[in-house]
Design a protein around this motif. Sequence first.
Motif, short mmCIF file in Angstrom:
data_model
loop_
_atom_site.label_atom_id
_atom_site.label_comp_id
_atom_site.label_asym_id
_atom_site.label_seq_id
_atom_site.Cartn_x
_atom_site.Cartn_y
_atom_site.Cartn_z
N PHE A 14 -53.39 96.54 57.74
CA PHE A 14 -54.63 97.30 57.59
C PHE A 14 -54.38 98.80 57.68
O PHE A 14 -55.16 99.60 57.16
CB PHE A 14 -55.64 96.88 58.66
N TYR A 180 -61.56 103.29 60.45
CA TYR A 180 -62.12 101.96 60.73
C TYR A 180 -61.14 100.86 60.37
O TYR A 180 -61.04 99.84 61.07
CB TYR A 180 -63.44 101.78 59.97
N ILE A 184 -59.62 98.08 62.94
CA ILE A 184 -59.63 96.64 62.69
C ILE A 184 -58.22 96.06 62.83
O ILE A 184 -58.01 95.02 63.45
CB ILE A 184 -60.20 96.33 61.29
N SER A 187 -57.20 95.96 66.41
CA SER A 187 -57.96 94.90 67.10
C SER A 187 -57.35 93.53 66.81
O SER A 187 -57.30 92.66 67.70
CB SER A 187 -59.43 94.93 66.67
N LEU A 188 -56.89 93.33 65.58
CA LEU A 188 -56.27 92.07 65.23
C LEU A 188 -54.97 91.85 66.01
O LEU A 188 -54.69 90.72 66.45
CB LEU A 188 -55.98 92.02 63.72
#
Length: 214
Positions: A14, A180, A184, A187-188
């Motif tokens: 990401f 953002y 993400i 966070s993953l």
Amino acid sequence: MKNASIIMIIGPLFLLGLFAFPLWNIMLGAPQYPEPLGMNIHISGIEGVSEFDLQNIDGLNHYIGMKTIPKSGEMWEFDIFPKVIIGMVVLGVLIGLLGFFGKVDFKWFLGWFLLMSVLGVLGMYDFNEWLTDYGSNLDPHAIIKVTNADGTPMTYKPPLLGYQKMLNFDVTSLPSIGAYMMFIGMSLTLLASYLGWKGKRLRVKQLSKKTVAA
């Protein structure tokens, strides 16, 4: 552990969104500008939201003694940040692959997340230092000089995050799509760490039950 490893492989990817989308956005609105002026801050340079935004912002800044908006080759960060992101993506994917084949455990996943968090904090600190210098290191021979109530020169540092009124401009500074996507992805990897820890804990319990039964 395999599911956690797959998530760990996906998470760092990401971050590649930072090469396609801006990390941060600063908008300046005023009555004389029906369309607000804006800057999109990428990891490799600064671009205007609209075609002539940077030119117009530099024109305004000239009158109050602010520096021109730096080009890509004028800040070392624009050379280093892309390399750091590529390095972290490669490292994260490699750790995920090693986890998939059982060579490393969830602690490596967590280590990647913590390292990326530290780099993120350092990046925000550096960004804030640039904003401070950009807004306060003014040309003493500026055409327009504005002072505070106590007589000290007014500074024009944009907010790091949020809203601020500067003269007749409404200035807003917020994360953009790239930030953002990075959030993400990180966070993953944190989720992968948790799933890896949970899986290891479950395996230990199952092994303990088998040992007691034996």
